[in-house]
Design a protein around this motif. Sequence first.
Motif, PDB file in Angstrom:
ATOM      1  N   GLN A   1       0.840  -1.208   0.000  1.00 20.51           N
ATOM      2  CA  GLN A   1       0.000   0.000   0.000  1.00 20.51           C
ATOM      3  C   GLN A   1       0.873   1.256   0.000  1.00 20.51           C
ATOM      4  OE1 GLN A   1      -2.391  -1.183   3.494  1.00 20.51           O
ATOM      5  NE2 GLN A   1      -4.178  -0.516   2.346  1.00 20.51           N
ATOM      6  N   GLN A   2       1.959   1.196   0.740  1.00 20.55           N
ATOM      7  CA  GLN A   2       2.860   2.358   0.788  1.00 20.55           C
ATOM      8  C   GLN A   2       3.458   2.639  -0.584  1.00 20.55           C
ATOM      9  OE1 GLN A   2       5.612   1.228   3.977  1.00 20.55           O
ATOM     10  NE2 GLN A   2       4.842   2.921   5.221  1.00 20.55           N
ATOM     11  N   GLU A   3       3.772   1.546  -1.300  1.00 15.48           N
ATOM     12  CA  GLU A   3       4.353   1.744  -2.629  1.00 15.48           C
ATOM     13  C   GLU A   3       3.335   2.329  -3.608  1.00 15.48           C
ATOM     14  OE1 GLU A   3       6.269  -1.997  -3.733  1.00 15.48           O
ATOM     15  OE2 GLU A   3       7.465  -1.770  -1.895  1.00 15.48           O
ATOM     16  N   ARG A   4       2.105   1.851  -3.487  1.00 12.48           N
ATOM     17  CA  ARG A   4       1.053   2.377  -4.346  1.00 12.48           C
ATOM     18  C   ARG A   4       0.731   3.827  -4.035  1.00 12.48           C
ATOM     19  NH1 ARG A   4      -1.745  -2.484  -3.731  1.00 12.48           N
ATOM     20  NH2 ARG A   4      -3.017  -1.600  -2.082  1.00 12.48           N
ATOM     21  N   ASP A   5       0.813   4.158  -2.766  1.00 14.35           N
ATOM     22  CA  ASP A   5       0.363   5.452  -2.272  1.00 14.35           C
ATOM     23  C   ASP A   5       1.416   6.122  -1.402  1.00 14.35           C
ATOM     24  OD1 ASP A   5      -2.018   6.851  -2.579  1.00 14.35           O
ATOM     25  OD2 ASP A   5      -3.159   5.117  -1.828  1.00 14.35           O
ATOM     26  N   PRO A   6       2.504   6.566  -2.020  1.00 16.61           N
ATOM     27  CA  PRO A   6       3.604   7.106  -1.209  1.00 16.61           C
ATOM     28  C   PRO A   6       3.173   8.248  -0.292  1.00 16.61           C
ATOM     29  CG  PRO A   6       4.254   6.884  -3.510  1.00 16.61           C
ATOM     30  CD  PRO A   6       2.780   6.621  -3.459  1.00 16.61           C
ATOM     31  N   GLY A   7       2.154   8.988  -0.717  1.00 17.61           N
ATOM     32  CA  GLY A   7       1.685  10.095   0.114  1.00 17.61           C
ATOM     33  C   GLY A   7       1.094   9.633   1.441  1.00 17.61           C
ATOM     34  N   ASP A   8       0.660   8.383   1.464  1.00 19.48           N
ATOM     35  CA  ASP A   8       0.060   7.827   2.682  1.00 19.48           C
ATOM     36  C   ASP A   8       1.045   6.986   3.486  1.00 19.48           C
ATOM     37  OD1 ASP A   8      -2.396   8.891   2.502  1.00 19.48           O
ATOM     38  OD2 ASP A   8      -3.391   7.115   1.659  1.00 19.48           O
ATOM     39  N   ALA A   9       2.299   6.984   3.066  1.00 19.46           N
ATOM     40  CA  ALA A   9       3.264   6.050   3.684  1.00 19.46           C
ATOM     41  C   ALA A   9       3.346   6.228   5.200  1.00 19.46           C
ATOM     42  CB  ALA A   9       4.641   6.216   3.046  1.00 19.46           C
ATOM     43  N   ASN A  10       3.422   7.470   5.644  1.00 20.05           N
ATOM     44  CA  ASN A  10       3.538   7.685   7.086  1.00 20.05           C
ATOM     45  C   ASN A  10       2.258   7.321   7.824  1.00 20.05           C
ATOM     46  OD1 ASN A  10       6.174   8.447   6.870  1.00 20.05           O
ATOM     47  ND2 ASN A  10       5.848  10.625   7.292  1.00 20.05           N
ATOM     48  N   ALA A  11       1.138   7.663   7.232  1.00 20.67           N
ATOM     49  CA  ALA A  11      -0.138   7.336   7.884  1.00 20.67           C
ATOM     50  C   ALA A  11      -0.291   5.821   8.026  1.00 20.67           C
ATOM     51  CB  ALA A  11      -1.301   7.913   7.084  1.00 20.67           C
ATOM     52  N   LEU A  12       0.151   5.078   7.014  1.00 26.55           N
ATOM     53  CA  LEU A  12       0.094   3.616   7.077  1.00 26.55           C
ATOM     54  C   LEU A  12       1.049   3.079   8.125  1.00 26.55           C
ATOM     55  CD1 LEU A  12      -0.139   3.022   3.240  1.00 26.55           C
ATOM     56  CD2 LEU A  12      -1.866   2.269   4.903  1.00 26.55           C
ATOM     57  N   SER A  13       2.218   3.698   8.200  1.00 30.14           N
ATOM     58  CA  SER A  13       3.175   3.294   9.223  1.00 30.14           C
ATOM     59  C   SER A  13       2.593   3.484  10.621  1.00 30.14           C
ATOM     60  CB  SER A  13       4.467   4.108   9.066  1.00 30.14           C
ATOM     61  OG  SER A  13       5.256   4.010  10.227  1.00 30.14           O
ATOM     62  N   VAL A  14       1.892   4.598  10.814  1.00 29.43           N
ATOM     63  CA  VAL A  14       1.261   4.854  12.117  1.00 29.43           C
ATOM     64  C   VAL A  14       0.289   3.728  12.469  1.00 29.43           C
ATOM     65  CG1 VAL A  14      -0.380   6.363  13.328  1.00 29.43           C
ATOM     66  CG2 VAL A  14       1.561   7.368  12.092  1.00 29.43           C
ATOM     67  N   LYS A  15      -0.497   3.287  11.484  1.00 31.54           N
ATOM     68  CA  LYS A  15      -1.464   2.213  11.753  1.00 31.54           C
ATOM     69  C   LYS A  15      -0.759   0.917  12.159  1.00 31.54           C
ATOM     70  CE  LYS A  15      -4.884   4.156   8.584  1.00 31.54           C
ATOM     71  NZ  LYS A  15      -6.249   4.184   9.103  1.00 31.54           N
ATOM     72  N   LEU A  16       0.346   0.638  11.485  1.00 36.73           N
ATOM     73  CA  LEU A  16       1.099  -0.576  11.817  1.00 36.73           C
ATOM     74  C   LEU A  16       1.653  -0.486  13.244  1.00 36.73           C
ATOM     75  CD1 LEU A  16       1.995  -3.108  10.004  1.00 36.73           C
ATOM     76  CD2 LEU A  16       4.267  -2.065  10.064  1.00 36.73           C
ATOM     77  N   GLU A  17       2.173   0.680  13.585  1.00 42.01           N
ATOM     78  CA  GLU A  17       2.762   0.874  14.911  1.00 42.01           C
ATOM     79  C   GLU A  17       1.706   0.824  16.012  1.00 42.01           C
ATOM     80  OE1 GLU A  17       5.873   0.856  15.608  1.00 42.01           O
ATOM     81  OE2 GLU A  17       6.473   0.744  13.516  1.00 42.01           O
ATOM     82  N   LEU A  18       0.567   1.467  15.755  1.00 43.73           N
ATOM     83  CA  LEU A  18      -0.488   1.468  16.774  1.00 43.73           C
ATOM     84  C   LEU A  18      -1.037   0.064  16.979  1.00 43.73           C
ATOM     85  CD1 LEU A  18      -2.383   4.783  15.878  1.00 43.73           C
ATOM     86  CD2 LEU A  18      -0.759   4.416  17.763  1.00 43.73           C
ATOM     87  N   GLN A  19      -1.066  -0.704  15.903  1.00 44.44           N
ATOM     88  CA  GLN A  19      -1.515  -2.087  16.051  1.00 44.44           C
ATOM     89  C   GLN A  19      -0.540  -2.876  16.933  1.00 44.44           C
ATOM     90  OE1 GLN A  19      -1.557  -4.953  12.611  1.00 44.44           O
ATOM     91  NE2 GLN A  19      -3.753  -4.860  12.994  1.00 44.44           N
ATOM     92  N   ALA A  20       0.753  -2.611  16.769  1.00 45.76           N
ATOM     93  CA  ALA A  20       1.741  -3.296  17.618  1.00 45.76           C
ATOM     94  C   ALA A  20       1.567  -2.881  19.081  1.00 45.76           C
ATOM     95  CB  ALA A  20       3.163  -2.999  17.127  1.00 45.76           C
TER      96      ALA A  20
END
Length: 300
Positions: free
Chosen positions: A192-211
């Motif tokens: 998803q990050q590769e498809r949507d580089p503009g959302d890369a950080n927002a996606l990272s936040v979701k991964l981190e919050l899930q952890a």
Amino acid sequence: MELNERADVDTSQIEDRRGGGGGGGGMGIPLPTSGGGIVGLIVTLLAVLVGGGFGVNAMTGGDEPADNGAIEQSCDAADKLKQLDCRNALYVNSIQSWWEKRLPQSFGEQYSEAPTVFFDQAVQTGCGAADSGVGPFYCPADHKVYIDLTFYQVLADQLGASGEFAQPYVLAHEYGHHVQSLIGTEATMRRQQERDPGDANALSVKLELQADCYAGAWAKNATQTADADGDPIFTSITDQDIKEGLDTAAAIGDDTLQKKSGQDVNPDGFTHGTSAQRQQWFRTGYDSGDPKSCDTFGTS
Ligand SMILES: [Zn+2]
């Protein structure tokens, strides 16, 4: 929080690469922010801010091979619970024994163990060379958690999270990334990050919050975990411990770290979530005790 003196420490889940003198060779600091570190920015002498995923550093020099002789001996001794490394090994044992049962139940996948590497200062990993300054992290390429145990002193002295429960929280967060790697969440998120580089950080936040949420879910169930003989690993986890977990989550929120390093708060640069978000998701996991409640990707 009290650990059970009768619990055996399974040091086979640890790779002890401390000491030895050789050090890591490379001094690269490829901060594995979205790759699984607990902190996006850490206030060290350098206050390094690095974005993006894993830097790919050439693997320079050989790393010291793991030598578990010393830790095996000290974690067999009567005063093992006084030893920082043995306590941390027990936290790792508890977290993995919980996922061993829980992963098949919740996600229909088998759990496979990941070792935690204890290192000093610098280490070579499947994700490149890393320096202690990056904080603890998980490397999806070699399926190992890496920690320089002196990080806890940084956490206490520089970030104000001095409670003991900070330690299992940090480790449970990193094992949350291991689970994300095992069940494919991490790979999906990278695509998803590769498809949507503009959302890369927002996606990272979701991964981190899930952890963080997975760490909370483990905390709720930790007193049910046992060693190989069935002896409980924890005899108690109290409200005070959970408060310390929440305090740690607050101390390492992106906004708090940015302020601490003298920067203006810049939400575009968030990779791990704000203090409030990190607390909220740790709490969500803790309240339910169920990793399925950790659907950070399903909420905006
Ligand atoms: Zn993380």
